[in-house]
Design an enzyme around this catalytic site. Structure first.
Site, PDB file in Angstrom:
ATOM      1  N   GLU A  36       0.852  -1.184   0.000  1.00 45.18           N
ATOM      2  CA  GLU A  36       0.000   0.000   0.000  1.00 45.18           C
ATOM      3  C   GLU A  36       0.896   1.243   0.000  1.00 45.18           C
ATOM      4  OE1 GLU A  36      -3.200  -0.525   2.848  1.00 45.18           O
ATOM      5  OE2 GLU A  36      -3.320  -2.652   2.340  1.00 45.18           O
TER       6      GLU A  36
ATOM      7  N   LYS B 280       0.023   3.952  -5.476  1.00 40.38           N
ATOM      8  CA  LYS B 280       0.910   2.820  -5.696  1.00 40.38           C
ATOM      9  C   LYS B 280       1.795   3.013  -6.928  1.00 40.38           C
ATOM     10  CE  LYS B 280      -2.616   0.415  -3.283  1.00 40.38           C
ATOM     11  NZ  LYS B 280      -3.832  -0.404  -3.372  1.00 40.38           N
TER      12      LYS B 280
ATOM     13  N   GLN C 129       1.660  -2.856  -9.278  1.00 42.70           N
ATOM     14  CA  GLN C 129       0.543  -3.796  -9.320  1.00 42.70           C
ATOM     15  C   GLN C 129       0.722  -4.862  -8.254  1.00 42.70           C
ATOM     16  OE1 GLN C 129       1.376  -4.043 -13.455  1.00 42.70           O
ATOM     17  NE2 GLN C 129      -0.729  -3.543 -13.989  1.00 42.70           N
TER      18      GLN C 129
ATOM     19  N   ASN D 275      -6.021  -2.414   1.566  1.00 42.95           N
ATOM     20  CA  ASN D 275      -6.908  -3.167   2.435  1.00 42.95           C
ATOM     21  C   ASN D 275      -6.614  -3.065   3.927  1.00 42.95           C
ATOM     22  OD1 ASN D 275      -9.230  -4.541   2.138  1.00 42.95           O
ATOM     23  ND2 ASN D 275      -8.267  -6.532   2.415  1.00 42.95           N
TER      24      ASN D 275
ATOM     25  N   ARG E  38     -13.230  -7.525  -0.705  1.00 45.71           N
ATOM     26  CA  ARG E  38     -12.035  -7.774   0.097  1.00 45.71           C
ATOM     27  C   ARG E  38     -12.395  -7.744   1.578  1.00 45.71           C
ATOM     28  NH1 ARG E  38      -7.158  -4.397  -2.023  1.00 45.71           N
ATOM     29  NH2 ARG E  38      -6.023  -6.094  -1.038  1.00 45.71           N
TER      30      ARG E  38
END
Ligand SMILES: [Zn+2]
Length: 274
Positions: free
Chosen positions: A3, A53, A70, A169, A262
């Site tokens: 992250e 990111k 990614q 997340n 998620r």
């Protein structure tokens, strides 16, 4: 998946070995980028920025290397000629006389001019970076109040890079837990105090996670749990990954839910709608 704070740390590592030192060799794994290898010779990196990111390695000749890690991309920084042992594919190698910055596995890579950078579709779409020093509580509150965001559930907003870039997340669970808000709540339904608290915790948790390499809980509590011999995952987060374990505020067992496909970890008591 890394992250914002993890990408920023990788950028710090690249910056440390490259900034202000001339590039003496460059290699590109993707054929479309090979023509740039010569143009980087003698150039120096002036800054390594992150936007969520994405990493932006800026050269003093006006070019910027855009890379998005990614799922699998990974940067290594090593002493020159000491390639890491990995079966990953080398995509970018930037060498100074003493060190190398190596990007493996990523495929979303481009070399851009300033003008192309401004028009880049991903960069245009995403919101301000959570670690941008100019991002303030007030600016986050203003974003929460924007028409396109204010009627979305927080749990979905906090994974949307258009809202804020760099939250993934674990940060989502941690920020919403720290602010003690219901992930189903919409910003429009919250009072000014609650909105401000979410904004404040967003900055606090993100910066803390960057400083501590991904530990979001308080240092005192983390130290105590570590002493008790708990595994790393158990003293790292307030809520994330703590399904069925007692909430650190009220001792109600933490629940795992799914939101935005998620896992989201929530205290059903202190994060219930007020
Ligand atoms: Zn609780």
């Amino acid at each position: 998946m890394p992250e914002g704070p993890e990408i920023r740390r990788a950028a710090d590592g690249v910056a440390k070995i490259l900034i202000d030192r001339p590039i003496v060799a460059a290699e590109f794994g993707l054929p479309k980028l090979r023509r740039f290898a010569k143009r980087l010779l003698g150039a120096r990196v002036s800054a390594v920025d992150t936007r969520g990111k994405a990493m932006l390695t800026r050269f003093d000749n006006g070019l910027t290397l855009y890379s998005h890690n990614q799922l699998y991309g990974r940067w290594y920084t090593v002493r020159r000629h000491r390639l890491p042992e990995t079966s990953r594919q080398l995509r970018v190698a930037l060498h100074t006389s003493t060190h190398s910055a190596l990007l493996y596995s990523a495929s979303d890579i481009a070399m851009l001019t300033d003008r192309q950078l401004q028009k880049h579709p991903f960069l245009q779409r995403i919101g301000p970076d959570i670690l941008d020093p100019e991002l303030t509580t007030e600016r986050i509150v203003a974003r929460l109040d924007e028409k396109r965001f204010r009627n979305r559930a927080l749990g979905s907003l906090y994974l949307d890079q258009r809202f804020l870039a760099g939250i993934g997340n674990y940060l989502r669970s941690e920020i919403l837990w720290a602010a003690a808000v219901d992930p189903m709540a919409r910003p429009a339904a919250l009072d000014a105090r609650a909105q401000r608290e979410i904004a404040r915790q967003t900055l606090r948790i993100s910066k803390w996670s960057y400083r501590t390499r991904g530990v979001t809980m308080s240092p005192t509590l983390a130290r105590r749990l570590k002493r008790e011999g708990l595994p790393y995952e158990r003293y790292r987060f307030f809520a994330y990954g703590r399904e069925d374990l007692p909430c650190y505020r009220c001792e109600t067992p933490v629940e795992r839910r799914t939101m935005g496909s998620r896992s989201l970890f929530v205290c059903p008591d202190c994060q219930s709608a007020q």
